[in-house]
Write a protein that holds these residues in place. Structure first.
Motif, short mmCIF file in Angstrom:
data_model
loop_
_atom_site.label_atom_id
_atom_site.label_comp_id
_atom_site.label_asym_id
_atom_site.label_seq_id
_atom_site.Cartn_x
_atom_site.Cartn_y
_atom_site.Cartn_z
N ALA A 178 0.88 -1.16 0.00
CA ALA A 178 0.00 0.00 0.00
C ALA A 178 0.92 1.22 0.00
N PHE A 179 0.70 2.17 -0.90
CA PHE A 179 1.70 3.22 -1.07
C PHE A 179 1.05 4.48 -1.62
N ASN A 180 1.75 5.58 -1.39
CA ASN A 180 1.41 6.86 -2.00
C ASN A 180 2.42 7.14 -3.10
N GLY A 181 2.06 7.98 -4.03
CA GLY A 181 2.98 8.25 -5.13
C GLY A 181 2.92 7.16 -6.18
N ARG A 182 4.06 6.93 -6.84
CA ARG A 182 4.07 6.00 -7.96
C ARG A 182 4.88 4.74 -7.72
N THR A 183 5.70 4.71 -6.66
CA THR A 183 6.60 3.59 -6.47
C THR A 183 6.19 2.78 -5.25
N PRO A 184 5.78 1.53 -5.44
CA PRO A 184 5.41 0.70 -4.28
C PRO A 184 6.66 0.21 -3.54
N ASP A 185 6.51 0.05 -2.25
CA ASP A 185 7.55 -0.53 -1.41
C ASP A 185 7.16 -2.00 -1.20
N TRP A 186 7.68 -2.86 -2.06
CA TRP A 186 7.23 -4.25 -2.11
C TRP A 186 7.58 -4.99 -0.83
N HIS A 187 6.62 -5.74 -0.33
CA HIS A 187 6.82 -6.63 0.81
C HIS A 187 6.35 -8.02 0.38
N THR A 188 7.13 -9.03 0.74
CA THR A 188 6.83 -10.40 0.32
C THR A 188 6.79 -11.32 1.53
N GLY A 189 5.81 -12.20 1.53
CA GLY A 189 5.71 -13.19 2.59
C GLY A 189 5.58 -14.58 2.00
N ILE A 190 6.14 -15.56 2.67
CA ILE A 190 6.06 -16.96 2.23
C ILE A 190 5.54 -17.80 3.38
N GLY A 191 4.92 -18.93 3.06
CA GLY A 191 4.40 -19.75 4.13
C GLY A 191 3.86 -21.09 3.67
N VAL A 192 3.40 -21.84 4.62
CA VAL A 192 2.78 -23.15 4.39
C VAL A 192 1.44 -23.17 5.11
#
Length: 590
Positions: A540-554
Motif C-alpha cells: 500500500a503506497f502513496n505516489g508512484r513507487t510501491p515498497d514491495w513486501h513479500t511473505g512466504i508460508g505453508v
C-alpha cells in the motif's frame, strides 16, 4: 451284501469323492483390457462370486465354462463383440480340505465395432428447434466412432430429457434400433422421435402451508414468464432460484402439470413451507488487533406480508466494537435483488489509532445473471480519527462524506464452495466531491481477481491479485475507512493487518494505492486433508513507487462439513527479525 450296507457304502463313497474334488477359488485375474472393461468383466463373472468358497468340481467346471460368454457380454457395451477369451486355472497354494485354484482370464478384445451409419432425427414441430438441433448434431457415438453402449444411451436419454425441458411433452420414439454386423465390425444406428406440438408456459399458483406468510402479489413478481410463452425448464429453474433468494421458505416444491394443460398451456403449482422466522447467532472472536470478543446477531424474516427483513449484529471486542442495523425490502420485479438501508457504528481504540465512525448506506442489489451481480449504493459517512503518536496532526480530525458507489462481482467457477476451474472478479467504483456533501474530492477504483486451476485430482493452483487507486490531492484528507491497506490473511500473509505501507512506527496509516499478488499451490493427501505452499507480495503506497513486501508460508487444508478450513503459517521477508504469523480462515475461497 444287505441293501442297507450297500446304501451306506455308496453314501460314504460319494462323500469321500465330494471331499476329494472340492476346490476353492482364491483369485480371478483379468488381463488384456483397460480398467473400465476389467471392472465390467469382473462385475459380470459368476466365478468372482465363488472366490473364497468351497465348490464342487462340477460347479467349478460350469463356472469356468460360463466365464467365456460372460466376458464377451461384458465387453459388448464397449464396442467389442468378438473378443478372444482364454481361461486358465492353476494351483494357488494349500487350503485345508480343498484344492486352491487361481484363475486367469486373458482377453484379446480384437477389432471394435464402429458406427457405419447413423440416422438420428426429430420429426414434427421440434425439428425446427435450434436447441434440439444442436443436441442431435452433438449425438455420440458419431459415424466412425467405436460403438460405446453407455455413450449411446446417455445421448439418447439427453435428447429425450431435452424434449421434455423444451415443452414437447407428447414426444415419443418413432424408431430406436441399433444393428450390429459382427462380420465387418459395423453398427448402424436408427433413432428418431416424433416431437409433437410444443406446450406453453401457463399460470403459476402458490400454496403456502401451513400458514401463508407472503402476499401472492409479491410471489408473482418472481415469476419471470408470461402465460402463453414457449415452455422452458430454465424458467422453472429461475423461479426456484428466486424463491430460494427470498430466504423465507424451508421447502420449495414446484410442479409443472402438463396433464392439466388447457390450450397446451402448462399450469405450474408451487407449494411453499415457511422457514423459521427468527435466526439467532452467537460466537467468540479473537484478533491480534482487536483482542478477545463476542459476536451476537439476530435476523427477523418476513416482518410483514411484503417480505421485509431486519438484521442486528454486534461485534464487541476489547479494542474494536461494531454495531450493524439493516433493513431489507425485496426487489424482484425487474432483476432479483434487494433494497437495503443499513446503519453501522464502529469504534476502534488501539495503540496507534483512535477512531469512531457512523455510516448510513442505501443500496439496490441485483443478480444480472447466474454469474454476475451488481450493487448501486449511496453512502453518508461521519468519521473521527486520531493517531496518538502523530505529532504532525495532533488531536482529533473529523470528516463528513456523501458519495455514491457502484460494485460488480463476477463468479465463473465450477464449484463455489471449492472451485477447481474458473475465475472470480470484483470491481468497485466510488467517489465524492466537496460540492456534493464531502469534505474532500476523491474518486476510487478497487478490483480483485482470483483464478483457479485444478491439476489432476488432488492438486490445485490459485492465483490472486488486487489493485486499487484513489484520485485525490492528498490522502490525509480521507478518513481511515476510505484508505487502502495491505497485510493480513486476505492480503499479504507474513505481515499483520494494515502493517504494509506508510506507517506511524509499526502501524499502517493507509495509502491511496494498493497492489497485491499471490500464488498458492495445494495438494490433498486424502479427499479431505491437504497442505499448501504460497508466496504473497504487494504494497500500500502513496505516489508512484510501491515498497514491495513479500511473505512466504505453508498451510493446512481441511474440507470440513461446514466448508473449507485454512490454517496458514507465514513469515515476511522484509526483515530478518520478522515473526511468524498464524492465520485461520473458514469458508469458501471466493
Amino acid at each position: 451284501m444287505p441293501i442297507a450296507s450297500r446304501l451306506l457304502t455308496a453314501a460314504l463313497s460319494l462323500t469321500a469323492a465330494t471331499g476329494v474334488h472340492a476346490a476353492t477359488v482364491t483369485s480371478v485375474d483379468i488381463r488384456g483390457v483397460d480398467a473400465p472393461m476389467t471392472q465390467n468383466v469382473r462385475d459380470a463373472l459368476s466365478l468372482v462370486d465363488a472366490i473364497g468358497k468351497d465348490v464342487s468340481e462340477r460347479r467349478l467346471s460350469y463356472l469356468l465354462r460360463q466365464a467365456t460368454p460372460e466376458t464377451r457380454d461384458a465387453l459388448a457395451p464397449f464396442g467389442y463383440f468378438s473378443p478372444q477369451v482364454q481361461v486358465q486355472r492353476r494351483p494357488a497354494g494349500a487350503v485345508p480340505g480343498a484344492a486352491a485354484l487361481a484363475v486367469t482370464i486373458t482377453v484379446d478384445a480384437g477389432m471394435p465395432v464402429r458406427v457405419r451409419a447413423s440416422h438420428v432425427a426429430i420429426d414434427g414441430e421440434g425439428s425446427a428447434d435450434q436447441v434440439l438441433r444442436g443436441e442431435v448434431a452433438a449425438f455420440t457415438p458419431a459415424i466412425g466412432d467405436v460403438f460405446n453402449q453407455a455413450m449411446y444411451e446417455d445421448s439418447k436419454a439427453r435428447i429425450s430429457r431435452r424434449l421434455a425441458e423444451r415443452g414437447y411433452f407428447d414426444a415419443d420414439f418413432l424408431s430406436r434400433k441399433v444393428e450390429v454386423t459382427r462380420a465387418i465390425n459395423a453398427a448402424d444406428i436408427d433413432l428418431a422421435w416424433a416431437s409433437g406440438a410444443r406446450y406453453a408456459m401457463g399460470p403459476a399458483s402458490f400454496v403456502q402451508a401451513p400458514t401463508a406468510i407472503l402476499r401472492d402479489s409479491l410471489l408473482h413478481k418472481v415469476v419471470k414468464w408470461t402465460p402463453g410463452s414457449a415452455y422452458q425448464q430454465e424458467k422453472i429453474d429461475q423461479l426456484r432460484k428466486s424463491l430460494v433468494a427470498l430466504d423465507d421458505f424451508s421447502r420449495i416444491d414446484i410442479q409443472p402439470q402438463p396433464d392439466s394443460a388447457k390450450d397446451r398451456q402448462v399450469p405450474v403449482l408451487v407449494t411453499l413451507t415457511p422457514a423459521k422466522r427468527s435466526i439467532y447467532s452467537a460466537g467468540l472472536s479473537y484478533g491480534s488487533g482487536s483482542g478477545a470478543g463476542v459476536r451476537l446477531g439476530v435476523e427477523r424474516r418476513y416482518l410483514n406480508s411484503r417480505g421485509h427483513k431486519a438484521l442486528a449484529q454486534l461485534d464487541f471486542a476489547q479494542r474494536r466494537k461494531t454495531l450493524t442495523l439493516q433493513y431489507r425490502i425485496p426487489a424482484f420485479a425487474w432483476i432479483d435483488g434487494w433494497y437495503t438501508a443499513s446503519l453501522q457504528a464502529a469504534d476502534e481504540q488501539t495503540d496507534y489509532i483512535d477512531t469512531r465512525r457512523v455510516e448510513l448506506v442505501a443500496s439496490r442489489t441485483g443478480m444480472i445473471n447466474t454469474r454476475l451481480t451488481a450493487a448501486a449504493s449511496l453512502h453518508a459517512l461521519r468519521e473521527r480519527w486520531a493517531y496518538p503518536g502523530d505529532i504532525d496532526h495532533p488531536g482529533y480530525r473529523y470528516g463528513s462524506f456523501t458519495f455514491p458507489a457502484l460494485r460488480g462481482e463476477y463468479i465463473g467457477v465450477d464449484d463455489r464452495l471449492y472451485p477447481r476451474r474458473g475465475m472470480a472478479t470484483s470491481l468497485e467504483l466510488r467517489g465524492g466531491s466537496t460540492g456534493l456533501g464531502s469534505d474532500a474530492t476523491f474518486f476510487q477504483l478497487h478490483g480483485r481477481a482470483s483464478w483457479f486451476h485444478g491439476m489432476g485430482t488432488r492438486d490445485r493452483l490459485i492465483l490472486r491479485g488486487e489493485l486499487g487507486h484513489t484520485f485525490t490531492r492528498t490522502v490525509v484528507d480521507l478518513p481511515p475507512s476510505l484508505r487502502f491497506y495491505a497485510g493480513g490473511d486476505r492480503s499479504i500473509r507474513g505481515y499483520n493487518d494494515r502493517e504494509v505501507g506508510p506507517r506511524l512506527g509499526t502501524f499502517g496509516l493507509g495509502a491511496n494505492n494498493v497492489v497485491t499478488a499471490s500464488s498458492e499451490f495445494e495438494h490433498y493427501f486424502t479427499t479431505q486433508w491437504g497442505g499448501a505452499v504460497f508466496v504473497d507480495t504487494g504494497s500500500a503506497f502513496n505516489g508512484r513507487t510501491p515498497d514491495w513486501h513479500t511473505g512466504i508460508g505453508v498451510g493446512l487444508r481441511w474440507r470440513s462439513p461446514v466448508g473449507p478450513v485454512r490454517v496458514d503459517i507465514a513469515r515476511g521477508l522484509d526483515s530478518p527479525d520478522s515473526a511468524l504469523g498464524l492465520y485461520l480462515n473458514i469458508g469458501a475461497d471466493l
